[in-house]
Motif scaffolding. Sequence first.
Motif, PDB file in Angstrom:
ATOM      1  N   LEU A   1       0.837  -1.199   0.000  1.00 49.56           N
ATOM      2  CA  LEU A   1       0.000   0.000   0.000  1.00 49.56           C
ATOM      3  C   LEU A   1       0.871   1.249   0.000  1.00 49.56           C
ATOM      4  CD1 LEU A   1      -2.733  -1.017   2.577  1.00 49.56           C
ATOM      5  CD2 LEU A   1      -2.962  -0.922   0.100  1.00 49.56           C
ATOM      6  N   SER A   2       1.682   1.421  -0.997  1.00 49.32           N
ATOM      7  CA  SER A   2       2.576   2.572  -1.072  1.00 49.32           C
ATOM      8  C   SER A   2       2.457   3.207  -2.444  1.00 49.32           C
ATOM      9  CB  SER A   2       4.025   2.145  -0.828  1.00 49.32           C
ATOM     10  OG  SER A   2       4.423   1.200  -1.792  1.00 49.32           O
ATOM     11  N   GLY A   3       2.653   4.527  -2.451  1.00 49.58           N
ATOM     12  CA  GLY A   3       2.647   5.231  -3.717  1.00 49.58           C
ATOM     13  C   GLY A   3       1.265   5.283  -4.336  1.00 49.58           C
TER      14      GLY A   3
ATOM     15  N   LYS B   1      -5.544   2.725  11.454  1.00 47.23           N
ATOM     16  CA  LYS B   1      -4.564   3.250  10.508  1.00 47.23           C
ATOM     17  C   LYS B   1      -4.744   4.759  10.352  1.00 47.23           C
ATOM     18  CE  LYS B   1      -4.332  -1.040   7.837  1.00 47.23           C
ATOM     19  NZ  LYS B   1      -4.534  -1.651   6.511  1.00 47.23           N
ATOM     20  N   VAL B   2      -3.646   5.443  10.048  1.00 44.86           N
ATOM     21  CA  VAL B   2      -3.665   6.891   9.860  1.00 44.86           C
ATOM     22  C   VAL B   2      -3.021   7.196   8.515  1.00 44.86           C
ATOM     23  CG1 VAL B   2      -2.986   9.131  10.789  1.00 44.86           C
ATOM     24  CG2 VAL B   2      -3.494   7.244  12.357  1.00 44.86           C
ATOM     25  N   PHE B   3      -3.736   7.930   7.673  1.00 43.60           N
ATOM     26  CA  PHE B   3      -3.237   8.325   6.359  1.00 43.60           C
ATOM     27  C   PHE B   3      -3.260   9.844   6.272  1.00 43.60           C
ATOM     28  CE2 PHE B   3      -5.359   4.222   5.906  1.00 43.60           C
ATOM     29  CZ  PHE B   3      -4.340   3.447   5.364  1.00 43.60           C
ATOM     30  N   ILE B   4      -2.131  10.425   5.875  1.00 46.42           N
ATOM     31  CA  ILE B   4      -1.988  11.875   5.771  1.00 46.42           C
ATOM     32  C   ILE B   4      -1.578  12.215   4.348  1.00 46.42           C
ATOM     33  CG2 ILE B   4      -0.844  13.922   6.678  1.00 46.42           C
ATOM     34  CD1 ILE B   4      -0.252  12.364   9.224  1.00 46.42           C
ATOM     35  N   ASN B   5      -2.422  13.011   3.676  1.00 45.22           N
ATOM     36  CA  ASN B   5      -2.141  13.435   2.294  1.00 45.22           C
ATOM     37  C   ASN B   5      -1.835  12.234   1.401  1.00 45.22           C
ATOM     38  OD1 ASN B   5      -2.569  16.045   3.128  1.00 45.22           O
ATOM     39  ND2 ASN B   5      -0.422  16.639   3.101  1.00 45.22           N
ATOM     40  N   PHE B   6      -2.672  11.203   1.515  1.00 42.64           N
ATOM     41  CA  PHE B   6      -2.575   9.986   0.697  1.00 42.64           C
ATOM     42  C   PHE B   6      -1.268   9.232   0.936  1.00 42.64           C
ATOM     43  CE2 PHE B   6      -5.200  13.023  -1.661  1.00 42.64           C
ATOM     44  CZ  PHE B   6      -6.390  12.303  -1.770  1.00 42.64           C
ATOM     45  N   ARG B   7      -0.677   9.394   2.093  1.00 43.19           N
ATOM     46  CA  ARG B   7       0.541   8.674   2.470  1.00 43.19           C
ATOM     47  C   ARG B   7       0.374   8.128   3.877  1.00 43.19           C
ATOM     48  NH1 ARG B   7       5.118  13.084   1.531  1.00 43.19           N
ATOM     49  NH2 ARG B   7       6.416  11.461   2.468  1.00 43.19           N
ATOM     50  N   ASP B   8       1.166   7.117   4.187  1.00 42.82           N
ATOM     51  CA  ASP B   8       1.130   6.557   5.527  1.00 42.82           C
ATOM     52  C   ASP B   8       1.672   7.578   6.522  1.00 42.82           C
ATOM     53  OD1 ASP B   8       0.797   4.109   7.288  1.00 42.82           O
ATOM     54  OD2 ASP B   8       2.901   4.578   7.639  1.00 42.82           O
ATOM     55  N   ALA B   9       1.059   7.620   7.721  1.00 48.70           N
ATOM     56  CA  ALA B   9       1.437   8.640   8.709  1.00 48.70           C
ATOM     57  C   ALA B   9       2.896   8.495   9.124  1.00 48.70           C
ATOM     58  CB  ALA B   9       0.526   8.541   9.933  1.00 48.70           C
ATOM     59  N   LYS B  10       3.382   7.276   9.256  1.00 46.20           N
ATOM     60  CA  LYS B  10       4.768   7.074   9.672  1.00 46.20           C
ATOM     61  C   LYS B  10       5.739   7.610   8.632  1.00 46.20           C
ATOM     62  CE  LYS B  10       7.890   3.521  11.457  1.00 46.20           C
ATOM     63  NZ  LYS B  10       8.040   2.082  11.797  1.00 46.20           N
ATOM     64  N   GLU B  11       5.404   7.426   7.367  1.00 45.42           N
ATOM     65  CA  GLU B  11       6.265   7.937   6.300  1.00 45.42           C
ATOM     66  C   GLU B  11       6.169   9.457   6.220  1.00 45.42           C
ATOM     67  OE1 GLU B  11       6.492   7.895   1.416  1.00 45.42           O
ATOM     68  OE2 GLU B  11       5.047   6.636   2.475  1.00 45.42           O
TER      69      GLU B  11
END
Length: 224
Positions: A77-79, A120-130
Motif C-alpha cells: 500500500l505505497s505510492g 490506521k492513519v493516512f496523511i495526504n494519501f501517504r502513511d502517517a509514519k512515512e
Amino acid sequence: MALSVSSLAAALSHLSLPSTSTSKPHPAPLLRLRSTSRRAVSLALRASAAEAAEPSEADLPVEEVVAVEEEAEEDALSGIALRKYVKQRLPGGFAAQRITATGRRKTAIARVVLQEGTGKVFINFRDAKEYLQGNPMWMEYCKVPLMTLGFENNYDVFVKVHGGGLSGQAQAICLGVARALVKISNANRVPLKSEGLLTRDTRIVERKKAGLKKARKRPQFSKR
C-alpha cells in the motif's frame, strides 16, 4: 709431451662444469580477475551469506510471521496503490464524508475524516509514519484523542493537511480528531475536554517589527 695452448683451450671449452648457485623455481603465475568479475564474485558471496543468515518462515514464531506479513501489506500500500486505496475508502472526497472536522495549529490546517477500521492513519494519501518521518512524538499526537477514549483500534483516520511544519500539522490533526470524536458521540466531550484536547492553541510566531532584528531582538546599542 708438450701441449699447445690452443689445443688445451679447445679441450676445456667442451667440459660443462656444474653451477654452484642453485636456481630458485619460478612461482606459478597468479590468475588476475577483472574488476567486473571481482564485483560479481563479491556480490554472489554476500548474497549466499545473507541467505544463510536469514531464517526461513518455518523457523520463525507465529508472531514474527504475522509482523512480516503486515509489513509486506504496508509496503504494497505505497505510492499509487495507497492513493487508490484512500480514494476507494473516501468516495466523493473529503467533503462528502459523514464524520469530518477541522483542526488548526499555528499556520497549519488539517481536515480530518474518521471511519470504522483498525487504527490506521493516512496523511495526504501517504502513511502517517512515512509522512511524519517516523517521529514518535508527532505520530502520538495523531492518536492521543483516540487513546484517551480507548478507540485507537476502532477507527481509521484520513487527513488532508497543508501549511506550517510537521510539528504544527501533527497538533492540528490532534485537534481535528478530537472534534470528529465529539461529532460521533456527545458523551466523548467530557473526557476530551478534561484532557485539554478540544482547546485551540492560539500561540503563533510574533511578527517582526521595523527597526528590530526579529520580533523583540534589537541591534546592539552604541552611545557614541
